[in-house]
Motif scaffolding. Structure first.
Motif, PDB file in Angstrom:
ATOM      1  N   THR A 133       0.828  -1.216   0.000  1.00 47.24           N
ATOM      2  CA  THR A 133       0.000   0.000   0.000  1.00 47.24           C
ATOM      3  C   THR A 133       0.853   1.252   0.000  1.00 47.24           C
ATOM      4  O   THR A 133       0.402   2.313   0.412  1.00 47.24           O
ATOM      5  CB  THR A 133      -0.899   0.007   1.241  1.00 47.24           C
ATOM      6  N   ASP A 134       2.095   1.155  -0.477  1.00 46.49           N
ATOM      7  CA  ASP A 134       2.998   2.309  -0.474  1.00 46.49           C
ATOM      8  C   ASP A 134       2.719   3.209  -1.681  1.00 46.49           C
ATOM      9  O   ASP A 134       1.959   2.848  -2.589  1.00 46.49           O
ATOM     10  CB  ASP A 134       4.440   1.795  -0.532  1.00 46.49           C
ATOM     11  N   HIS A 135       3.362   4.401  -1.692  1.00 42.37           N
ATOM     12  CA  HIS A 135       3.274   5.268  -2.873  1.00 42.37           C
ATOM     13  C   HIS A 135       4.086   4.692  -4.023  1.00 42.37           C
ATOM     14  O   HIS A 135       3.744   4.837  -5.184  1.00 42.37           O
ATOM     15  CB  HIS A 135       3.906   6.642  -2.560  1.00 42.37           C
ATOM     16  N   SER A 136       5.233   4.100  -3.673  1.00 46.63           N
ATOM     17  CA  SER A 136       6.179   3.678  -4.708  1.00 46.63           C
ATOM     18  C   SER A 136       5.644   2.461  -5.449  1.00 46.63           C
ATOM     19  O   SER A 136       5.309   1.447  -4.840  1.00 46.63           O
ATOM     20  CB  SER A 136       7.519   3.337  -4.061  1.00 46.63           C
ATOM     21  N   ASN A 137       5.564   2.586  -6.763  1.00 41.52           N
ATOM     22  CA  ASN A 137       5.021   1.464  -7.547  1.00 41.52           C
ATOM     23  C   ASN A 137       5.878   0.210  -7.434  1.00 41.52           C
ATOM     24  O   ASN A 137       5.371  -0.896  -7.349  1.00 41.52           O
ATOM     25  CB  ASN A 137       4.883   1.869  -9.012  1.00 41.52           C
ATOM     26  N   GLN A 138       7.216   0.409  -7.458  1.00 37.95           N
ATOM     27  CA  GLN A 138       8.094  -0.766  -7.355  1.00 37.95           C
ATOM     28  C   GLN A 138       7.855  -1.484  -6.027  1.00 37.95           C
ATOM     29  O   GLN A 138       7.864  -2.712  -5.965  1.00 37.95           O
ATOM     30  CB  GLN A 138       9.577  -0.354  -7.427  1.00 37.95           C
ATOM     31  N   LEU A 139       7.631  -0.680  -4.981  1.00 38.38           N
ATOM     32  CA  LEU A 139       7.427  -1.289  -3.660  1.00 38.38           C
ATOM     33  C   LEU A 139       6.067  -1.981  -3.598  1.00 38.38           C
ATOM     34  O   LEU A 139       5.929  -3.055  -3.009  1.00 38.38           O
ATOM     35  CB  LEU A 139       7.550  -0.215  -2.576  1.00 38.38           C
ATOM     36  N   ARG A 140       5.080  -1.378  -4.231  1.00 34.23           N
ATOM     37  CA  ARG A 140       3.757  -2.035  -4.251  1.00 34.23           C
ATOM     38  C   ARG A 140       3.880  -3.389  -4.934  1.00 34.23           C
ATOM     39  O   ARG A 140       3.306  -4.383  -4.493  1.00 34.23           O
ATOM     40  CB  ARG A 140       2.757  -1.160  -5.012  1.00 34.23           C
ATOM     41  N   MET A 141       4.653  -3.393  -6.024  1.00 32.99           N
ATOM     42  CA  MET A 141       4.848  -4.633  -6.771  1.00 32.99           C
ATOM     43  C   MET A 141       5.497  -5.695  -5.876  1.00 32.99           C
ATOM     44  O   MET A 141       5.049  -6.830  -5.800  1.00 32.99           O
ATOM     45  CB  MET A 141       5.776  -4.310  -7.947  1.00 32.99           C
ATOM     46  N   ALA A 142       6.566  -5.262  -5.175  1.00 32.58           N
ATOM     47  CA  ALA A 142       7.282  -6.208  -4.306  1.00 32.58           C
ATOM     48  C   ALA A 142       6.371  -6.672  -3.169  1.00 32.58           C
ATOM     49  O   ALA A 142       6.403  -7.843  -2.767  1.00 32.58           O
ATOM     50  CB  ALA A 142       8.539  -5.543  -3.755  1.00 32.58           C
ATOM     51  N   GLY A 143       5.551  -5.746  -2.662  1.00 37.41           N
ATOM     52  CA  GLY A 143       4.648  -6.101  -1.570  1.00 37.41           C
ATOM     53  C   GLY A 143       3.604  -7.114  -2.005  1.00 37.41           C
ATOM     54  O   GLY A 143       3.298  -8.074  -1.279  1.00 37.41           O
ATOM     55  N   LEU A 144       3.062  -6.899  -3.195  1.00 38.54           N
ATOM     56  CA  LEU A 144       2.058  -7.849  -3.704  1.00 38.54           C
ATOM     57  C   LEU A 144       2.693  -9.221  -3.936  1.00 38.54           C
ATOM     58  O   LEU A 144       2.088 -10.258  -3.674  1.00 38.54           O
ATOM     59  CB  LEU A 144       1.446  -7.314  -5.007  1.00 38.54           C
ATOM     60  N   GLN A 145       3.924  -9.211  -4.417  1.00 40.55           N
ATOM     61  CA  GLN A 145       4.627 -10.478  -4.628  1.00 40.55           C
ATOM     62  C   GLN A 145       4.798 -11.209  -3.293  1.00 40.55           C
ATOM     63  O   GLN A 145       4.563 -12.410  -3.187  1.00 40.55           O
ATOM     64  CB  GLN A 145       6.013 -10.220  -5.259  1.00 40.55           C
ATOM     65  N   ALA A 146       5.197 -10.430  -2.269  1.00 41.45           N
ATOM     66  CA  ALA A 146       5.383 -11.041  -0.946  1.00 41.45           C
ATOM     67  C   ALA A 146       4.058 -11.605  -0.435  1.00 41.45           C
ATOM     68  O   ALA A 146       3.995 -12.716   0.109  1.00 41.45           O
ATOM     69  CB  ALA A 146       5.930  -9.996   0.030  1.00 41.45           C
ATOM     70  N   LEU A 147       3.001 -10.826  -0.651  1.00 40.48           N
ATOM     71  CA  LEU A 147       1.674 -11.269  -0.192  1.00 40.48           C
ATOM     72  C   LEU A 147       1.292 -12.587  -0.878  1.00 40.48           C
ATOM     73  O   LEU A 147       0.813 -13.528  -0.238  1.00 40.48           O
ATOM     74  CB  LEU A 147       0.649 -10.180  -0.516  1.00 40.48           C
ATOM     75  N   GLU A 148       1.544 -12.646  -2.182  1.00 38.37           N
ATOM     76  CA  GLU A 148       1.206 -13.870  -2.930  1.00 38.37           C
ATOM     77  C   GLU A 148       2.009 -15.061  -2.386  1.00 38.37           C
ATOM     78  O   GLU A 148       1.466 -16.152  -2.179  1.00 38.37           O
ATOM     79  CB  GLU A 148       1.519 -13.672  -4.422  1.00 38.37           C
TER      80      GLU A 148
END
Length: 1981
Positions: A1304-1319
């Motif tokens: 849920t961060d502003h940074s798109n790259q971080l959102r991507m990494a976060g979603l990957q971690a969630l998956e």
């Protein structure tokens, strides 16, 4: 060496070794002592203290070298601080006496220096204990300071610094004395002394208040003077002093202020003082602006660079929070610097000043401020720009006459604009997506402000604004398309303003150039838009002379920028481009001649600019679209290029006619021409070589150029390793961007965008923040040199010779400075040419060419300019490489040998020693082996020349090159070289840093040469090893960063070869200290070494690093001696780690490395940090799980304060919203609380992304380590057993929290990494049960959190790649089976529903921001997610159906009730999917159709639909392919399930109807299905056939050859799809009907079975095969498909016939082999098939039967070469055919004859068994119901049977088998009698009865007969008795006709009755009929 390891010096051992080795022995002892004193027992030390003191003080007088004196002093001080102190004053006095000594000889100097060092060490260690003696000591030191030489001055100043450190405020009485004596030395001619003074004064200012009050101005003046003619080391030291003093003046330390009533300086005073240095330089002060301008002379560049560094130290010392508070004032001050006329006297000066100001801003704002503060700073910068722009607009709009000062204001403002815009751009780019508030907040108006500068009157400002927009676009890619549109619109509206045309075209070009950094690209149509704008500009350029120039430049600039979009876009515009290029140049020579006479000066300027622009666009085309560069394209390009080359020769006359102002435009044309030619193959323009070379040579030999311009390429063409000679290591410092200004070649470091606007769209060279093309004059020479290198290898030898001779002539003609310039350029060109030859593997040419080249090069080896000497050495080596002849190499080496033996001057000795090194470097050990000995001996001798450090440096550098290149051949010289290296290390003064750097290089080269041998234990090896270790220790302890870096790389090499011998416990802490060094090279070396250590020994490395943290805790002084990152040691608590020396806390080394990631910008360094952390993570994360998770969590926690609050999207029903918010709050309350102990700057987004990646890696590592990590029950019990057990599942809430923060961060790259971690978390933990609630899983409690993490990703403005990832996570989450709450499920499901609406919006949706393939990616991700959910839903449904039914409440009854249920009803998921299925199925099929088309091979590309597919456009086909490849498999599976469940009953038209209902919102959409599909709906069978072909085609195509890297899930999905599909009756019929597909599929599956090993795949394959076979079977059952049977029957029958031939071989025991019985069984099955019943197969069947029988008959022919066939089997087969296929065989004479012959030969067989079988089989034939078949056989064979049976009377059977044969024969006759008609019966019985009676015997013969004979008798009698009653009338007739028969029969009957009666009397048992003992085993009837 081992003998040196004792507490006391081993004097005996010392006495026994040679004089030369003693210093090393002593040093080794001191090293040992240094380690041992700290750890030793105090009493031991005290016992031996007296002796030790004696030994150590004795060493002072033994002339110790620099490293020895340093260690000696350290040990003495340590000894006193550990042992007793009562003799310390004696020792101190002794030292003072030595210092006072009047002996000034060189021999006594080392002793004096040692004494000085000891004094310093004493005070540093014991401080106030020695307070009473300090005034005398200080006076003594100051007195000797006046008379000392430079080494002495440095050493004394260092000692004074230590005295001040040790005493602190207690030395106040001497402060002024020290200050007065030291300050004058700040301008000492020795640079080492200047550095020492600066460090001493820096220490002094900590306590001496007067320095930053009364003396503040003087200090500033002194520092400015010290910076004049300084080197890098002095600039760093002095700037640190100046910056720190200024900071202290502004914010004094509390304690000092308390002690004295201090008048503090104001901020303005401090800044004004600093500005003085920046603007004025060293001498005098700034009085007022007017006076300033009157005073001539330029600002000293070294002073300006030094002051620039001081500004950075100043701000860094004050800290980030101070900067945040005072940023506005500081910014306006810094920007004022660059608007001051003194800073911008010349254009180059202006550029240099801008660079300095940019450096100040970048080094402070960029590293000291956190992301929030940076956003605030960006706002301030925006306001500053806006203010400036308003002022400019006022001047521009003011038409009154007082415009003089206005013009000056505009000129000054452009530089302010450039600095402000560049910093704004850099800020936004580093913030990346975190910068979005800057754009979104209207109050800031960033875009409006920056865009307004595009209309600035100055080109530099317009370009800077364009660059800033490019930075914003790269950071926030969703802005690119709107920006482009806005610029295009404004360009259109403001066509008549020259500034607007220029500014907006710059902006568009910049944006296009940034697209390659935006992964999602821009819509394809933007390319068309740019082309039309550019065309329009070029077309209208001639209409208005006021705008001609701008429009021409703008048009071509845009076309050049367009090329950066790559071939996929340019391909469509290429024909038009080629036409435009052709039209810019004259068509023919005639036109070219004619145009010379025409036109005025202005026309020519526009023409030249236009042509330069066209060539620039061509160059961009060639560079960015190599795929489109076909031979045809090159040919078309060459037309204008050749014309441009011809035009070059005309230009001088044009310039003569129209004025010199055209020179710049002409130079630009040449630059563009050279640039494009360098990219094209030289073969294409070899016809123009002569003219071209004339131009090139004239260019760099400055023939028509009066300025002495030099190329900037020389350094890059010299070898990287020569940096120590060239000083180019400055390129590797943090101050590179400003230090460049001080390099000697032309315009070095003066790069600026305005020098070449085309660089606004080119890719930035690695390591640079902003493109900085050099001034045109330099660029043209650079380009000519580069092109010369490309062309030279293709030129004839004759021309080469002419050019080389011409070069020599040019050098001779030029004089003085010009000669240096010409020579530099020529050498660069020659090097470029030699490099080109080497790359082309060409040779230099014949003898005369070599000679000419050699003369040129050898002449420069004696040049006073070191850069030229370096280039000459390099050229010599490269020549040797391309000539490659031993004699030539020998000649060159000999020349240098002779020269070195005789020469005494420094220049020759340095030049020729380098020549030897370069020769070896380029021809390697083998090529120069015979010269090795001489080279080494000469260089070793030169290296000992203590009078000239320069000679030592060059000779040692060359020696290192030789060691490197000789490899094992050098082994023989290792010992002498090593011994020399150690001697020099122990004696050369530390101030000669270059010598020490080269010694470090030599040491490293030696270690590599000895290599793995270093592990050995031989005496020689251990000596070499310990020498290497001593060498490393000395270099490690040197004060220069480069020497320390060399030491680290030596230790790294040693660790590689002999890891056991490198002591990590001391190495690792020293590396950690270097991580905070101010020198980039040292930080790089330290990290590179840690990376290697962590690969093998991560645990030890972390442990030793932690020891540093513990020690730092013990000693407060930890940070003071370590040079922090940006010069200036902090004394305030709020400053980031980099500025506090080593900051290893409880997070250990890994925490420090994470912190470095936030500050470092150097790519190599960051990459090494990533690797090091990666190695540590792999080794340690599982063991220290909590620690690593905490690390990641701390880093990621920085996300929460920026983002969580703002990203909850709106528009949902409020209740669910509230519930979510509540969940989020309760879940994450602890985040974002400011922990005061944390560093001031929160981790930046890139570090957070890395932390999120680490999180995923940790999860994977745990998965591979132990299953308990994913089992809560196991984990809890493990924790109970041992509390140290740390398992991942116990940290699940942290994992979810971290993934949530990132997602849920502003940074798109971080959102991507976060979603990957969630998956990852969902996949790994979905099935982990919750032990306390059976039937539940542990993830259930996090349902709300997962939903909350996913929701923001589906907001309106989310980029496609994130939506795609989020869809993937959604489907994983829904499919995981975790979601037990219907409302939670609905919420996530609604996200997918909203996405599905987007998918239906069709291809051409208007609001497109990104490349079309981004939409493709997004839509396919949505369809894939739905497919995965549908697959799961159907699986759940299927499982539920197979389970016994339970009563389930209807969910509609009562919602609340339902919520309390334990689990969701099994159909809830499918009911959610069901409503969307009509739409989904259509979209899925469309996607599959697209995929099928896209997988076609290239040769079928013409068959693709011209306007693309349902989800892709033809322009983005290549990128679209990847997205289809990622998503087709689940879609295929879903389609198969859907078809299976609907049973292929859903026609296309109803699909369409279902869709049109959903699509009322966007009626325009018709997905691109098969053309015409919607217009006229196909009938259902055709539709279904198409669907089957699609699915099977896609599957077979994929399964044919799945790539090895293909995810196993795709293979699984594809096989499951096939399995599902074949579960449907329709599909089974289809595949059974179309046999080719079945066969093809089977062969593909067979191949898959062989190539893919996982059992799961193999099981699936066998499942599909079963389905196919079952389909075929069902089909046969249904249709008994005769026709398809006929295709396979020939093969089967042929095989059976062959088997019979090969296996039916006669055996002794008459056993039938299994293959034979199987074959016969097969024949029976086949011939009894009801085939003949069908009319269509009748003919084929008959032919088959006949030919098979013919085959069998042919195979059974006896043949001598093969074993005898088994007649019985053959006859059985024949009988089978005759019996079951009679109709087909009747009337075929040849077959009938063949069969009869086989029977005849069997009847005639001598084997009774064969006869018996033959009779049996004949019986069946005779009995056949079809008389047409049996009659011919009876007629033919019955006579033979009768004859055979008659013969038995004469030849009675002798065995049971013979008896059996007779009995079977009689049966045949009896049957024939029965078959005969009544009227023929008498005749038939007349054959049978006499035969039987002939078998009877009279009584006599009966008694003596054999048992078999008796049996025959009995058999005959019984048969006769049986026949009589059967046919009484006929029997009587026969018997009556032959009385003798009757008599014989009656006799037999009577005898039989008599014997029976006798027997009955004897025993009452009834008589049994004796049957034959052998039974026929096989009966086929």
């Amino acid at each position: 060496m081992e003998l040196a390891h004792s507490l006391l010096l081993n004097e005996e051992a010392l006495a026994q070794i040679t004089e030369a080795k003693r210093p090393v022995f002593i040093f080794e002892w001191l090293r040992f002592l240094d380690k041992v004193l700290v750890a030793a027992n105090k009493t031991d030390v005290k016992e031996k203290q007296k002796k030790l003191v004696e030994q150590l003080t004795g060493l002072i007088s033994s002339s110790p070298g620099p490293p020895t004196r340093k260690l000696l002093a350290k040990n003495l001080a340590a000894l006193y601080s550990i042992g007793d102190t009562y003799t310390v004053f004696q020792t101190l006095d002794k030292c003072n006496d030595i210092i006072r000594s009047k002996d000034d000889t060189a021999a006594y100097l080392p002793t004096k220096l040692a004494a000085v060092a000891c004094v310093g060490a004493f005070y540093e260690k014991m401080g106030r204990m020695l307070g009473s003696a300090f005034p005398e000591t200080v006076n003594n030191l100051l007195k000797s300071l006046k008379s000392a030489e430079s080494q002495g001055r440095s050493e004394i100043l260092m000692s004074l610094q230590k005295v001040l450190t040790g005493l602190g405020g207690a030395a106040a009485s001497s402060h002024r004395d020290i200050y007065k004596n030291a300050r004058s030395l700040l301008t000492d001619r020795s640079m080492a002394v200047r550095c020492a003074v600066a460090k001493c004064l820096l220490e002094l200012q900590n306590e001496a208040v007067f320095m930053w009050t009364a003396e503040l101005e003087n200090i500033a003046t002194l520092c400015f003077k010290a910076l004049e003619n300084s080197n890098y080391g002095v600039r760093v030291a002095v700037s640190k002093l100046l910056g720190t003093v200024m900071a202290t003046a502004l914010m004094p330390k509390q304690a000092t202020v308390m002690r004295q009533n201090v008048k503090r300086a104001t901020f303005d005073e401090v800044l004004e003082l600093m500005a003085t240095g920046f603007l004025r330089g060293g001498s005098g002060f700034l009085k007022s602006g007017g006076e300033m301008l009157k005073v001539g002379g330029s600002v000293n560049r070294e002073v300006r660079v030094g002051v620039t560094q001081a500004y950075v130290v100043f701000v860094t010392t004050l800290g980030g929070q101070w900067l945040e508070r005072s940023f506005a004032t500081f910014l306006s001050h810094v920007l004022d610097l660059v608007s001051h006329p003194r800073a911008t006297q010349t254009h180059v000066d202006a550029v240099y000043s801008r660079r300095c100001v940019s450096f100040i801003l970048r080094a402070t704002v960029g590293s000291l401020l956190g992301e929030k503060a940076q956003i605030a700073a960006a706002k301030e910068i925006c306001q500053a720009i806006g203010k400036q722009m308003k002022a400019v607009e006022a001047v521009v709009n003011d038409t009154s006459s007082e415009n003089k000062s206005g013009a000056a204001d505009i000129a000054a403002s452009q530089h302010v604009m450039v600095c402000a815009l560049q910093e704004l751009g850099s800020l936004v780019q580093s913030l990346n997506a975190t910068a979005s508030p800057l754009i979104q907040e209207a109050s800031i108006g960033l875009l409006e402000i920056v865009t307004s500068v595009l209309l600035h009157p100055s080109m530099a400002a317009r370009l800077a604004a364009a660059w800033c927009l490019r930075c914003v676009a790269v950071a926030l890619p969703f802005q690119v398309t709107p920006f482009l549109d806005r610029c295009a619109e404004r360009l259109n509206n403001l066509k008549t303003s020259p500034e607007a045309v220029s500014g907006y075209s710059f902006a568009m070009a910049a944006l296009l150039g940034g697209v390659h950094q935006c992964p999602l690209g821009i819509p394809h149509a933007k390319g068309k838009m740019v082309v039309s704008i550019a065309e329009d500009l070029l077309r209208t350029a001639a209409q208005n002379s006021r705008l001609s120039l701008q429009r021409t430049q703008a048009g071509w600039l845009l076309l050049g920028a367009l090329m950066t979009l790559g071939p996929s876009v340019v391909r469509y515009h290429l024909p038009k481009m080629l036409l435009l290029w052709r039209n810019v140049f004259p068509r023919s020579l005639k036109e070219l001649e004619a145009e010379k006479a025409r036109g005025d000066s202005f026309t020519w300027q526009v023409t030249l600019e236009g042509r330069a622009g066209a060539l620039c666009a061509m160059r961009s085309f060639v560079a960015h679209c190599p795929e489109l560069l076909t031979e045809d394209a090159i040919r078309k390009l060459m037309t204008p290029i050749e014309c441009a080359m011809t035009m070059m020769s005309h230009i001088p006359s044009v310039i003569k006619a129209h004025g010199a102002h055209l020179k710049a435009s002409a130079a630009m044309v040449r630059l563009r021409l050279y640039d494009i030619l360098a990219l094209l193959p030289p073969k294409t323009y070899e016809g123009s070589f002569n003219a071209l070379l004339r131009e090139l040579v004239a260019e760099f030999t400055l023939t028509d150029n009066s300025a002495n311009t030099t190329t900037s390429l020389l350094r890059s063409l010299c070898h990287y390793d020569d940096s120590v000679l060239l000083g180019s290591w400055l390129q590797e410092t943090d101050h590179k961007s400003i230090e460049d200004q001080l390099q000697p070649n032309s315009a070095s470091g003066s790069g600026a965008l305005e020098h070449d606007p085309s660089s606004i769209y080119l890719r930035i060279p690695a390591g640079e923040a902003v493109p900085g093309p050099l001034p045109l004059g330099v660029s043209v020479i650079d380009a000519s040199v580069a092109l010369f290198g490309v062309v030279f290898p293709h030129v004839s030898y004759k021309h080469r010779l002419q050019m080389l001779d011409h070069f020599a002539e040019c050098v001779k003609q030029a004089k003085g400075v010009r000669q240096q310039a010409v020579q530099l350029n020529i050498f660069t060109a020659v090097l470029s040419a030699l490099k080109g030859l080497a790359e082309n593997k060409s040779t230099l040419g014949p003898e005369e060419v070599r000679k000419s080249a050699l003369t040129l090069v050898m002449g420069a080896l004696d040049n006073p300019n070191p850069i030229l000497r370096c280039a000459a050495g390099e050229a010599l080596g490269r020549m040797a490489q391309v000539v490659g002849e031993a004699s030539f190499i020998a000649r060159m080496a000999q020349y240098s040998f002779d020269k070195l033996k005789s020469a005494r001057d420094v220049v020759s000795r340095t030049g020729h020693s380098l020549a030897l090194g370069c020769l070896h470097r380029y021809v390697g050990g083998i090529g120069s082996g015979q010269h090795l000995k001489t080279s080494v001996s000469i260089l070793l001798a030169l290296a000992q020349d203590g009078t000239s450090p320069e000679v030592q440096t060059w000779s040692l550098h060359s020696l290192a090159l030789i060691v490197d290149s000789s490899g094992p051949m050098y082994r023989g010289y290792v010992e002498p070289t090593l011994s020399l290296v150690l001697t020099l290390l122990l004696t050369v003064p530390p101030s000669h840093t270059e010598v020490h750097q080269c010694l470090g290089r030599c040491l490293g080269a030696i270690i590599t040469t000895v290599g793995p041998e270093l592990q050995g234990n031989a005496a020689t090896i251990s000596t070499i090893r310990s020498s290497c270790l001593v060498g490393c220790a000395i270099t490690q302890d040197h004060s220069d960063s480069l020497v320390q870096a060399a030491a680290i790389s030596c230790l790294q090499q040693l660790h590689m070869f002999a890891p056991r011998h490198v002591n990590l416990s001391s190495l690792v802490p020293s590396l950690c200290v270097h991580l905070c060094s101010s020198h980039l090279l040292l930080r790089r070396a330290a990290v590179a070494c840690l990376r290697q250590l962590a690969q093998r020994e991560a645990a030890e490395v972390c442990e030793y690093a932690m020891s540093l943290a513990k020690n730092a805790g013990d000693k407060e002084s930890g940070g003071a001696n370590v040079s922090p990152f940006v010069p200036g040691v902090s004394h305030r608590g709020d400053i980031h780690c980099r500025h506090q020396g080593v900051n290893i806390t409880d997070t250990g080394l890994e925490g420090l490395l994470f912190g470095m990631l936030d500050r470092e910008t150097d790519r190599k360094l960051c990459s090494d940090i990533h690797d090091t952390l990666g190695h540590m993570l792999s080794s340690l994360a599982v063991e220290k799980l909590s620690h690593w998770l905490m690390l990641c969590k701390d880093v990621l926690a920085a996300s929460s304060d920026m983002s969580t609050a703002t990203l909850l999207s709106s528009g949902k029903d409020e209740e669910s919203e509230k519930k979510d918010e509540m969940d989020d709050d309760t879940m994450f309350t602890t985040l974002g609380e400011e922990d005061k102990s944390k560093p001031f700057v929160a981790p930046r987004w890139a570090t957070r992304v890395f932390a999120a990646d680490c999180l995923c890696r940790i999860i994977n590592l745990c998965e591979n380590a132990d299953q308990a990590h994913f089992d809560l029950a196991m984990a809890r019990s493990a924790k109970l057993r041992n509390p140290k057990n740390d398992l991942l599942v116990l940290h699940l809430s942290d994992l979810i929290r971290m993934a949530f923060m990132a997602a849920t961060d502003h940074s798109n790259q971080l959102r991507m990494a976060g979603l990957q971690a969630l998956e990852d978390i969902i996949k790994k933990f979905a099935s982990v049960p919750e032990p306390e609630f059976p039937g539940h899983v542990i993830l259930e409690q996090y349902q709300a959190n997962v939903g909350a993490a996913l929701r923001p990703a589906f907001s309106q403005d989310t980029p496609s790649d994130i939506i795609a990832k989020a869809c993937q996570v959604c489907s994983t989450w829904i499919g995981s089976g975790v979601v037990s709450d219907l409302s939670d499920l609905r919420r996530v499901h609604n996200l997918l529903v909203s996405s599905l609406d987007k998918v239906q919006a069709g291809k051409g949706s208007s609001s497109q921001l990104y490349r079309e393939s981004a939409t493709t990616m997004e839509k396919l991700a949505v369809l894939k997610a739905w497919a995965e959910v549908y697959v799961v839903a159907m699986n759940i449904k299927k499982e539920a159906e197979s389970k016994p039914k339970r009563a389930i409440k209807n969910p509609d009854d009562d919602d609340d009730d339902y919520g309390t249920m334990d689990e969701l009803p099994p159909d809830s998921l499918i009911t959610l999917v069901q409503p969307e299925l009509p739409t989904l199925s259509r979209l899925w099929l469309a996607a599959l159709r697209d995929y099928a088309l896209l997988t076609l091979p290239a040769e079928f590309s013409s068959q693709l639909p011209p306007d693309g597919g349902a989800f892709y456009t033809p322009e983005t086909i290549d990128t679209a392919r990847l997205h289809y490849r990622n998503s087709w498999a689940p879609i295929l599976h879903a389609v198969a399930l859907w078809l299976n469940s609907t049973g292929f009953t859903c026609p296309e038209s109803t699909e369409a109807a279902a869709v049109s209902g959903v699509q009322k919102r966007s009626p325009a959409v018709t997905l691109n299905q098969v053309p015409g599909a919607m217009a006229s709906a196909k009938p259902l069978p055709e539709v279904n056939k198409d669907r089957m072909h699609l699915i099977l085609g896609v599957s077979i195509q994929f399964l044919c050859s799945p790539r090895p890297e293909e995810p196993i899930e795709h293979v699984t999905a594809c096989l499951q799809a096939l399995h599902t599909l074949l579960g449907s009756p329709y599909a089974r019929i289809h595949i059974a009907e179309d046999q080719l597909i079945g066969v093809e599929l089977l062969s593909v599956l067979h191949r898959l079975l062989l190539t893919w090993n996982p059992p799961s795949i193999q099981l699936l394959v066998t499942g599909v095969v079963q389905q196919i076979v079952r389909a075929a079977q069902d089909y046969l059952q249904e249709k008994r498909s005769t026709l398809s049977c006929m295709t396979i029957l020939p093969t089967i029958l042929f095989l059976i016939a062959r088997i019979l031939k090969d296996t039916a071989i006669k055996s002794a025991d008459n056993q039938v082999p299994p293959p034979v019985s199987a074959a016969l069984q097969g024949i029976k099955s086949i011939v009894t098939l009801p085939m003949a019943k069908t009319e269509e197969t009748q003919k084929q069947w008959t032919a088959l039967i006949r030919s098979t029988l013919a085959c069998i008959l042919e195979y059974s022919q006896p043949d001598d070469s093969t074993p005898a066939p088994d007649e019985v089997s053959t006859l059985t087969a024949i009988a089978l055919f005759l019996w079951s296929a009679s109709t087909e065989i009747i009337g075929v004479q040849s077959l009938q004859n063949g069969c009869m012959n086989r029977f005849k030969s069997a009847l005639n067989s001598c084997d009774p068994w064969v006869q018996a079988k033959c009779y049996q089989l004949l019986l069946s034939v005779f009995q056949h119901s079809n008389r047409a078949l049996s009659t011919p056989y009876i007629h033919s064979l019955a006579p033979l049977v009768v004859e055979k049976l008659k013969a038995v009377e004469r030849n009675r059977p002798a065995s049971n088998t013979e008896l059996l044969a007779v009995q079977e024969g009689i049966k045949v006759l009896e049957t024939l009698v029965a078959l005969g008609e009544e009227q023929n019966r008498v005749q038939l019985l007349a054959l049978l009865v006499p035969t039987l009676i002939s078998y009877l015997m009279d009584e006599n013969s009966f008694a003596s007969a054999s048992s078999v004979s008796k049996d025959l008798h009995e058999f005959a009698l019984q048969n006769l008795m049986h026949i009589g009653p059967l046919y009484p009338h006929a029997f009587k007739t026969v018997m009556g006709a032959a009385p003798e028969l009757k008599v014989r029969l009656e006799t037999a009957v009577r005898a039989s009755q008599a014997s029976k009666a006798k027997a009955a009397a004897r025993q009452p048992t009834p008589a049994t009929h004796s049957a034959p003992t052998i039974k026929l085993k096989t009966s086929f009837f």
